[in-house]
Write a protein that holds these residues in place. Structure first.
Motif, mmCIF file in Angstrom:
data_model
loop_
_atom_site.group_PDB
_atom_site.id
_atom_site.type_symbol
_atom_site.label_atom_id
_atom_site.label_comp_id
_atom_site.label_asym_id
_atom_site.label_seq_id
_atom_site.Cartn_x
_atom_site.Cartn_y
_atom_site.Cartn_z
ATOM 1 N N GLY A 101 0.811 -1.211 0.000
ATOM 2 C CA GLY A 101 0.000 0.000 0.000
ATOM 3 C C GLY A 101 0.847 1.265 0.000
ATOM 4 N N PRO A 102 0.203 2.433 0.180
ATOM 5 C CA PRO A 102 0.933 3.693 0.257
ATOM 6 C C PRO A 102 2.038 3.615 1.300
ATOM 7 N N PRO A 103 3.196 4.267 1.071
ATOM 8 C CA PRO A 103 3.449 5.251 0.009
ATOM 9 C C PRO A 103 3.843 4.675 -1.338
ATOM 10 N N ASN A 104 3.787 3.353 -1.524
ATOM 11 C CA ASN A 104 4.080 2.805 -2.842
ATOM 12 C C ASN A 104 3.123 3.364 -3.878
ATOM 13 N N GLN A 105 3.635 3.557 -5.083
ATOM 14 C CA GLN A 105 2.829 4.164 -6.133
ATOM 15 C C GLN A 105 1.770 3.207 -6.647
ATOM 16 N N SER A 106 2.124 1.947 -6.812
ATOM 17 C CA SER A 106 1.162 0.958 -7.289
ATOM 18 C C SER A 106 1.671 -0.439 -6.984
ATOM 19 N N ALA A 107 0.765 -1.401 -7.032
ATOM 20 C CA ALA A 107 1.110 -2.806 -6.859
ATOM 21 C C ALA A 107 0.082 -3.642 -7.604
ATOM 22 N N ASN A 108 0.540 -4.692 -8.244
ATOM 23 C CA ASN A 108 -0.357 -5.548 -9.010
ATOM 24 C C ASN A 108 -0.020 -7.011 -8.744
ATOM 25 N N VAL A 109 -1.016 -7.793 -8.318
ATOM 26 C CA VAL A 109 -0.810 -9.219 -8.101
ATOM 27 C C VAL A 109 -0.835 -9.922 -9.460
ATOM 28 N N GLU A 110 0.276 -10.533 -9.821
ATOM 29 C CA GLU A 110 0.408 -11.174 -11.124
ATOM 30 C C GLU A 110 0.180 -12.676 -11.078
ATOM 31 N N ALA A 111 0.197 -13.275 -9.887
ATOM 32 C CA ALA A 111 0.040 -14.726 -9.799
ATOM 33 C C ALA A 111 -0.421 -15.123 -8.408
ATOM 34 N N VAL A 112 -1.221 -16.203 -8.359
ATOM 35 C CA VAL A 112 -1.671 -16.796 -7.099
ATOM 36 C C VAL A 112 -1.569 -18.309 -7.262
ATOM 37 N N ALA A 113 -1.144 -19.019 -6.212
ATOM 38 C CA ALA A 113 -1.014 -20.472 -6.292
ATOM 39 C C ALA A 113 -1.277 -21.085 -4.923
ATOM 40 N N TYR A 114 -1.627 -22.373 -4.930
ATOM 41 C CA TYR A 114 -1.855 -23.110 -3.684
ATOM 42 C C TYR A 114 -1.015 -24.372 -3.681
ATOM 43 N N VAL A 115 -0.316 -24.624 -2.553
ATOM 44 C CA VAL A 115 0.456 -25.852 -2.415
ATOM 45 C C VAL A 115 0.721 -26.116 -0.942
ATOM 46 N N ASN A 116 0.635 -27.374 -0.545
ATOM 47 C CA ASN A 116 0.985 -27.812 0.807
ATOM 48 C C ASN A 116 0.292 -27.001 1.910
#
Length: 213
Positions: free
Chosen positions: A137-152
């Protein structure tokens, strides 16, 4: 191990690329992209001969779990038993739905335009917002989740974070042991753009110095 591959084509009008694919209930269901006359979905029983579904929504990620296909398409999550008839099960007001992961029952969904939290559901009907990903979050300018995975027994998320002022960009990896109630930062793999799982392992892939891993 698969040692030989057969190249197949959808042979459907105006299709430019396949985006994602899932298998269940005896058929493959593929998410497609292309021109105005391209179908959004195609299905096949053998992976070679494909049937277009021009009335299907245009989506991004597709997963099969608990006897049904789930498709992330814009602000909506759709469900289908056969890949032909689709019913909306979620209308999200927080942003477009992005990458998805599942443990076979529950579903975790990233959101474009809101990488600080994800959506989680145990029944694929009622979704709750997870706690924020650390340091996205702020103060970062932006963030984008590019991948999600499930294991163990754990969900993992990979985000691309641009710091305030746009001067520094970094890849960040996160893990949750409690279905998104809390996240912790884990070792990141610079240059990774996707996550896959198999054999109890988590694999990060992408372009690393021109090589794909």
């Amino acid at each position: 191990a698969q040692s030989a591959w057969t190249l197949g084509r959808t042979n459907l009008p105006d299709v430019r690329q396949g985006i994602d694919i899932a298998y269940g209930n005896g058929r493959f269901v593929a998410v497609l992209n292309g021109g105005n006359s391209a179908p959004g979905i195609a299905w096949s029983t053998d992976g070679l001969a494909w049937n277009g579904v021009p009335t299907a929504p245009y989506g991004t990620d597709i997963r099969f779990l608990a006897g049904a296909f789930y498709l992330a398409a814009g602000n909506y999550l759709f469900r289908s038993g056969d890949g032909v008839t689709w019913t909306p099960v979620l209308a999200n007001t927080r942003g477009s739905l992005g990458r998805m992961a599942t443990d076979g029952r529950s579903l975790m969904i990233a959101m474009f335009g809101s990488a600080h939290t994800l959506l989680y559901s145990t029944d694929r009907i009622t979704f709750i917002e997870t706690s924020p990903l650390p340091n996205t979050g702020p103060p970062n300018q932006s963030a984008n989740v590019e991948a999600v995975a499930y294991v163990n027994g754990r969900y993992f998320a990979k985000a691309f974070v641009i710091a305030a002022g746009g001067l520094t960009a970094r890849d960040a990896f996160f893990v949750t042991p409690d279905a998104g109630a809390s996240w912790t930062t884990t070792n990141a793999v610079s240059g990774a753009t996707y996550l896959v799982t198999g054999g109890g392992r988590l694999v990060a892939g992408g372009s690393f110095g021109g090589n794909t891993v």
